[in-house]
Design a protein around this motif. Structure first.
Motif, PDB file in Angstrom:
ATOM      1  N   GLN A 145     -62.636  11.143 -51.261  1.00 45.32           N
ATOM      2  CA  GLN A 145     -63.085  12.138 -50.258  1.00 45.32           C
ATOM      3  C   GLN A 145     -63.441  13.597 -50.913  1.00 45.32           C
ATOM      4  OE1 GLN A 145     -58.430  14.065 -50.013  1.00 45.32           O
ATOM      5  NE2 GLN A 145     -57.921  11.722 -49.443  1.00 45.32           N
TER       6      GLN A 145
ATOM      7  N   SER B 190     -56.933  20.190 -50.379  1.00 50.79           N
ATOM      8  CA  SER B 190     -56.228  21.624 -49.248  1.00 50.79           C
ATOM      9  C   SER B 190     -57.290  21.153 -47.291  1.00 50.79           C
ATOM     10  CB  SER B 190     -56.193  22.088 -48.781  1.00 50.79           C
ATOM     11  OG  SER B 190     -57.723  22.868 -49.595  1.00 50.79           O
ATOM     12  N   ALA B 191     -58.781  21.308 -47.436  1.00 47.91           N
ATOM     13  CA  ALA B 191     -58.924  20.798 -45.982  1.00 47.91           C
ATOM     14  C   ALA B 191     -58.802  19.812 -45.030  1.00 47.91           C
ATOM     15  CB  ALA B 191     -60.407  20.247 -46.487  1.00 47.91           C
ATOM     16  N   THR B 192     -58.488  18.317 -46.651  1.00 50.23           N
ATOM     17  CA  THR B 192     -57.980  16.618 -45.420  1.00 50.23           C
ATOM     18  C   THR B 192     -56.507  16.800 -45.213  1.00 50.23           C
ATOM     19  OG1 THR B 192     -58.496  16.107 -48.116  1.00 50.23           O
ATOM     20  CG2 THR B 192     -60.102  15.937 -46.201  1.00 50.23           C
TER      21      THR B 192
ATOM     22  N   PRO C 115     -55.549  17.356 -37.913  1.00 46.75           N
ATOM     23  CA  PRO C 115     -57.063  17.760 -36.942  1.00 46.75           C
ATOM     24  C   PRO C 115     -56.428  18.156 -35.511  1.00 46.75           C
ATOM     25  CG  PRO C 115     -55.710  15.548 -36.641  1.00 46.75           C
ATOM     26  CD  PRO C 115     -54.930  16.628 -37.559  1.00 46.75           C
TER      27      PRO C 115
ATOM     28  N   GLN D 182     -54.741  19.009 -43.940  1.00 47.83           N
ATOM     29  CA  GLN D 182     -54.699  19.864 -42.541  1.00 47.83           C
ATOM     30  C   GLN D 182     -54.731  18.659 -41.091  1.00 47.83           C
ATOM     31  OE1 GLN D 182     -58.608  22.350 -41.669  1.00 47.83           O
ATOM     32  NE2 GLN D 182     -57.472  23.062 -44.059  1.00 47.83           N
TER      33      GLN D 182
ATOM     34  N   THR E 260     -66.613  21.249 -38.490  1.00 42.90           N
ATOM     35  CA  THR E 260     -65.375  20.016 -38.553  1.00 42.90           C
ATOM     36  C   THR E 260     -66.119  19.025 -39.652  1.00 42.90           C
ATOM     37  OG1 THR E 260     -63.911  20.764 -36.622  1.00 42.90           O
ATOM     38  CG2 THR E 260     -64.054  18.804 -38.141  1.00 42.90           C
TER      39      THR E 260
ATOM     40  N   THR F 190     -58.038  10.951 -39.900  1.00 42.83           N
ATOM     41  CA  THR F 190     -56.118  11.842 -39.508  1.00 42.83           C
ATOM     42  C   THR F 190     -56.141  10.927 -40.973  1.00 42.83           C
ATOM     43  OG1 THR F 190     -56.246  10.209 -38.000  1.00 42.83           O
ATOM     44  CG2 THR F 190     -57.284  11.723 -37.472  1.00 42.83           C
TER      45      THR F 190
ATOM     46  N   HIS G 168     -67.437  20.594 -43.266  1.00 44.44           N
ATOM     47  CA  HIS G 168     -66.609  21.266 -43.273  1.00 44.44           C
ATOM     48  C   HIS G 168     -65.351  19.855 -44.460  1.00 44.44           C
ATOM     49  CE1 HIS G 168     -66.939  25.253 -41.973  1.00 44.44           C
ATOM     50  NE2 HIS G 168     -67.635  25.199 -43.420  1.00 44.44           N
ATOM     51  N   ASN G 169     -65.787  18.598 -43.953  1.00 43.41           N
ATOM     52  CA  ASN G 169     -64.116  17.552 -44.222  1.00 43.41           C
ATOM     53  C   ASN G 169     -63.581  17.564 -43.913  1.00 43.41           C
ATOM     54  OD1 ASN G 169     -64.891  14.868 -45.073  1.00 43.41           O
ATOM     55  ND2 ASN G 169     -63.764  15.780 -47.442  1.00 43.41           N
ATOM     56  N   GLN G 170     -63.109  18.480 -42.588  1.00 46.81           N
ATOM     57  CA  GLN G 170     -61.594  18.302 -42.311  1.00 46.81           C
ATOM     58  C   GLN G 170     -61.691  17.233 -41.478  1.00 46.81           C
ATOM     59  OE1 GLN G 170     -62.884  21.979 -40.465  1.00 46.81           O
ATOM     60  NE2 GLN G 170     -61.877  23.599 -42.398  1.00 46.81           N
TER      61      GLN G 170
END
Length: 412
Positions: free
Chosen positions: A320, A2-4, A8, A6, A264, A282, A267-269
């Protein structure tokens, strides 16, 4: 993941120019000398034009505006106010910038005056990271730093006059010739200046730097490994006693002043990246741009001509997960294991359980389980390293977790 998944909401902008290269630095920079800055350097002006081209060519991946923008370097405080305005306008036109957003800027003492910082403030800069490194002139000279201690105090005074809401000071431990008294003194002086945030790093000797060519890790004039470990513990004691929250391995903040942009990463976003040597993450794609001005200019030309399409493969789910472990355990809050379970299944959790048992017994690692299954790794478990001993052993813990997961076939 879910985090990745998202889109940017953060952007990193690399400003590579420095007056000189510090002896420990292996960052992608370009030295322009002591007399030039954005107002007088055609090289900087040309770079800003290319940077704006890259921003304009980059697809907007979501409707939400940017929540954080971070100008790193190099020395971003060498930019003129007009050049910073040019970059921020390009970002706002392309992605939108939230009001208010955290707009951070790395600055070096002695590279800006009051008119510069007031101009930066008018453009929305709300957070400054000041590269202090040490409060002893002899240590600064030994590191090849441009500034001296008097410049630090003047820089902090200017930031106060301009009412910068959040100021962070950077310090480095383990410097050549640095004594225990030097380190304690630097911590005391930093605390006395009452910054809202402090970053404390241990010197890393990189092979292709002047230090890498002249110094051997663990040999004089560098402090011993035992001494640098003691310096880390001392920083934790002094800074937490002064009211700073140790929220990440190297970072301390007063309430409400954690660096949102860096969270960011931890949290590995996903995030946009722009400029020479900058990395971006991205749509599950990680890309690092060329590290020299010439190659970066050529890359921008090709990127614009290609319609802003990144020519790199997506990061596979298992990678990831490993990336998330590496950055997430840097935080005092730790990280959850749902992503591990989703990709590696229960077999992965069982292998981690065996791998981590010695660290739990030593008190370096804590399992936070909601409800039942205390002490057992389940998807809802949060792992967190203890402060300071777990943080000190983080590299070993993370490496062993990577090795434990290697034999497990991902389930997705």
């Amino acid at each position: 993941m879910s985090a990745t998944a998202q889109a940017p909401r953060s952007a990193y902008v690399h400003i590579p120019f420095c007056r000189r290269r510090c002896f420990y630095c292996d960052f992608p920079i370009s030295v322009i000398g002591q007399r030039r800055r954005g107002e007088t350097s055609g090289t900087i002006a040309q770079y800003v034009d290319g940077l704006v081209q890259e921003i304009r060519a980059t697809p907007r991946l979501n409707a939400a505006p940017l929540q954080t923008v971070f100008f790193g370097g190099g020395t971003p405080s060498l930019l003129s106010t007009d050049q910073l305005a040019q970059i921020l306008q390009a970002l706002d036109n392309r992605f939108g910038i939230a009001a208010p957003a955290e707009i951070s800027m790395e600055m070096d003492p002695g590279t800006f005056d009051l008119s510069h910082i007031q101009g930066y403030r008018r453009l929305g800069v709300s957070r400054v990271s000041l590269g202090v490194q040490a409060f002893q002139d002899e240590l600064l000279a030994a590191c090849g730093r441009f500034h001296r201690t008097a410049d630090v105090y003047q820089a902090v005074e200017l930031l106060e006059q301009a009412s910068v809401p959040s100021v962070s000071l950077d310090l480095i431990s383990g410097l050549p010739h640095q004594s225990w008294a030097d380190w304690v003194d630097s911590l005391e002086r930093a605390i006395a200046l009452s910054p809202q945030h402090l970053s404390v790093y241990d010197l890393t000797i990189e092979p292709q730097t002047p230090f890498g060519r002249s110094l051997q890790p663990g040999a004089r004039p560098l402090p011993t490994e035992a001494a640098t470990v003691a310096m880390y513990r001392q920083a934790q004691r002094q800074l937490t006693a002064a009211g700073y929250n140790h929220y990440e391995i190297s970072n301390y903040a007063q309430p409400g002043h954690r660096c949102q942009h860096n969270l960011t990463y931890w949290h590995n976003q996903p995030f946009y990246g722009f400029g020479m040597g900058a990395a971006s993450y991205t749509q599950h794609q990680r890309l690092s741009r060329p590290r020299t001005l010439r190659l970066y200019r050529e890359w921008v030309a090709a990127y614009v001509a290609g319609g802003g399409i990144l020519d790199c493969p997506p990061t596979p789910p298992w990678e990831q997960v490993l990336d998330g472990l590496m950055v997430g355990l840097r935080l005092a809050e730790g990280m959850g294991l749902r992503s591990v379970a989703a990709v590696y299944g229960w077999a992965g959790l069982e292998l981690l359980q065996d791998c981590l048992r010695p660290y739990i017994e030593k008190g370096w690692l804590v399992l936070d389980n909601a409800g039942q299954n205390a002490g057992e790794l389940i998807p809802s478990t949060r792992l967190r390293l203890t402060d300071p001993e777990g943080f000190l052993m983080s590299n070993q813990v993370i490496a062993d977790m990577f090795n434990a997961l290697t034999p497990v076939a991902p389930t997705v």
